[in-house]
Scaffold this motif. Sequence first.
Motif, PDB file in Angstrom:
ATOM      1  N   VAL A 173      -7.624   3.893  -2.454  1.00 44.84           N
ATOM      2  CA  VAL A 173      -6.908   3.519  -3.681  1.00 44.84           C
ATOM      3  C   VAL A 173      -5.543   3.000  -3.238  1.00 44.84           C
ATOM      4  O   VAL A 173      -4.916   3.566  -2.330  1.00 44.84           O
ATOM      5  CB  VAL A 173      -6.780   4.703  -4.655  1.00 44.84           C
ATOM      6  N   SER A 174      -5.090   1.900  -3.823  1.00 48.01           N
ATOM      7  CA  SER A 174      -3.820   1.277  -3.426  1.00 48.01           C
ATOM      8  C   SER A 174      -2.830   1.279  -4.580  1.00 48.01           C
ATOM      9  O   SER A 174      -3.211   1.294  -5.762  1.00 48.01           O
ATOM     10  CB  SER A 174      -4.059  -0.155  -2.930  1.00 48.01           C
ATOM     11  N   PHE A 175      -1.528   1.245  -4.210  1.00 49.13           N
ATOM     12  CA  PHE A 175      -0.447   1.376  -5.197  1.00 49.13           C
ATOM     13  C   PHE A 175       0.651   0.356  -4.921  1.00 49.13           C
ATOM     14  O   PHE A 175       0.860  -0.053  -3.774  1.00 49.13           O
ATOM     15  CB  PHE A 175       0.167   2.780  -5.143  1.00 49.13           C
ATOM     16  N   ASP A 176       1.341  -0.012  -5.994  1.00 45.12           N
ATOM     17  CA  ASP A 176       2.552  -0.830  -5.920  1.00 45.12           C
ATOM     18  C   ASP A 176       3.724   0.067  -6.300  1.00 45.12           C
ATOM     19  O   ASP A 176       3.752   0.621  -7.404  1.00 45.12           O
ATOM     20  CB  ASP A 176       2.432  -2.019  -6.877  1.00 45.12           C
ATOM     21  N   LEU A 177       4.694   0.221  -5.384  1.00 48.12           N
ATOM     22  CA  LEU A 177       5.844   1.093  -5.652  1.00 48.12           C
ATOM     23  C   LEU A 177       6.880   0.418  -6.546  1.00 48.12           C
ATOM     24  O   LEU A 177       7.866   1.048  -6.924  1.00 48.12           O
ATOM     25  CB  LEU A 177       6.497   1.519  -4.333  1.00 48.12           C
ATOM     26  N   GLY A 178       6.665  -0.863  -6.886  1.00 49.43           N
ATOM     27  CA  GLY A 178       7.572  -1.563  -7.787  1.00 49.43           C
ATOM     28  C   GLY A 178       8.657  -2.337  -7.076  1.00 49.43           C
ATOM     29  O   GLY A 178       9.150  -3.344  -7.591  1.00 49.43           O
ATOM     30  N   GLU A 179       9.058  -1.894  -5.904  1.00 44.29           N
ATOM     31  CA  GLU A 179      10.054  -2.562  -5.078  1.00 44.29           C
ATOM     32  C   GLU A 179       9.961  -1.972  -3.663  1.00 44.29           C
ATOM     33  O   GLU A 179       9.236  -1.002  -3.440  1.00 44.29           O
ATOM     34  CB  GLU A 179      11.458  -2.364  -5.647  1.00 44.29           C
ATOM     35  N   CYS A 180      10.677  -2.570  -2.740  1.00 45.65           N
ATOM     36  CA  CYS A 180      10.683  -2.027  -1.378  1.00 45.65           C
ATOM     37  C   CYS A 180      11.374  -0.667  -1.397  1.00 45.65           C
ATOM     38  O   CYS A 180      12.526  -0.555  -1.825  1.00 45.65           O
ATOM     39  CB  CYS A 180      11.399  -2.990  -0.442  1.00 45.65           C
ATOM     40  N   CYS A 181      10.660   0.364  -0.938  1.00 45.42           N
ATOM     41  CA  CYS A 181      11.169   1.725  -1.003  1.00 45.42           C
ATOM     42  C   CYS A 181      11.140   2.378   0.374  1.00 45.42           C
ATOM     43  O   CYS A 181      10.383   1.975   1.261  1.00 45.42           O
ATOM     44  CB  CYS A 181      10.341   2.573  -1.972  1.00 45.42           C
ATOM     45  N   LYS A 182      11.946   3.380   0.522  1.00 51.11           N
ATOM     46  CA  LYS A 182      11.944   4.198   1.739  1.00 51.11           C
ATOM     47  C   LYS A 182      10.934   5.319   1.520  1.00 51.11           C
ATOM     48  O   LYS A 182      11.159   6.228   0.731  1.00 51.11           O
ATOM     49  CB  LYS A 182      13.334   4.755   1.999  1.00 51.11           C
ATOM     50  N   LEU A 183       9.802   5.226   2.217  1.00 51.31           N
ATOM     51  CA  LEU A 183       8.705   6.165   2.007  1.00 51.31           C
ATOM     52  C   LEU A 183       8.683   7.203   3.131  1.00 51.31           C
ATOM     53  O   LEU A 183       8.634   6.858   4.309  1.00 51.31           O
ATOM     54  CB  LEU A 183       7.371   5.400   1.974  1.00 51.31           C
ATOM     55  N   HIS A 184       8.717   8.478   2.730  1.00 51.52           N
ATOM     56  CA  HIS A 184       8.678   9.580   3.696  1.00 51.52           C
ATOM     57  C   HIS A 184       7.284  10.201   3.797  1.00 51.52           C
ATOM     58  O   HIS A 184       6.965  10.830   4.799  1.00 51.52           O
ATOM     59  CB  HIS A 184       9.677  10.673   3.288  1.00 51.52           C
TER      60      HIS A 184
END
Length: 261
Positions: A173-184
């Motif tokens: 399943v794939s997602f769009d975070l809405g903008e470039c984000c810092k993912l931990h």
Amino acid sequence: SKIQENILMIVSLDIDEIKQHLGKIKRDMCEEGLRMEIASHDVYKIKQALEKTKQVMCEEGLRIETASHDIYKIRQVLEKIKQERREEGQRSKIVIQDIDKLKQDLEKIKRERCEECQCNELDQCVGVSMDRVRVLNASWNDPAKYEFYSPERVLNSDPSKFWMTKGRFDEWVSFDLGECCKLHGVSLLWAHGENAVRWRLDVSNAEHGPWNIAKIFTGTFEQFPRNIQFHLDKPVATRYVRLFFMEARSIVVKVVQLLFI
């Protein structure tokens, strides 16, 4: 006188018989001579034929000798070509090794530049806001059963709803975070006993990939309890995220709730 006449008559008869006999012998000798002449002619023709055969065999022997010489020269040429190909193969091998080394060097430079860009992007990226997150797609998204198995259900806070994979292996399943984000990392709430024992988190800068593996997670149900946070080794800057479930603990994977951190 009577007796002499009788003797002369007998002698005359003998002479005639002798003449007939001699005539016959003469005829036989003529026929024999003709046969001998014919035989001599045949022998001459045979000699001519043998001479011609000998000449042909000499010419054939010469051709065979010439052909053998040509074959020898052809073999020499083929051996030379074979040797040149071996040398060419050695040169190609060296070139391939050089190309592989160049590829490795370029890959190393690419990784170093990507890490440098990643650091620059991380400084500019914000944290993930779940209000902006939306589902892009899933490996199984059956419209007929969308109400019950919609991947959007993993973003709800209702623990009674969940998204379920179709099978045990290679579901995503794939997602769009809405903008470039810092993912931990990501926090997952599984349905009881229906978690993944091997899965990975993929990231991309494009909606449809290509996808890069951020980290692969493996473990048992005891190691992956119902609610657990999965942390990356280091944060990454990304907009698109994909959860790829390589193997389920049971028949399917059921994700009740998901939070990006």
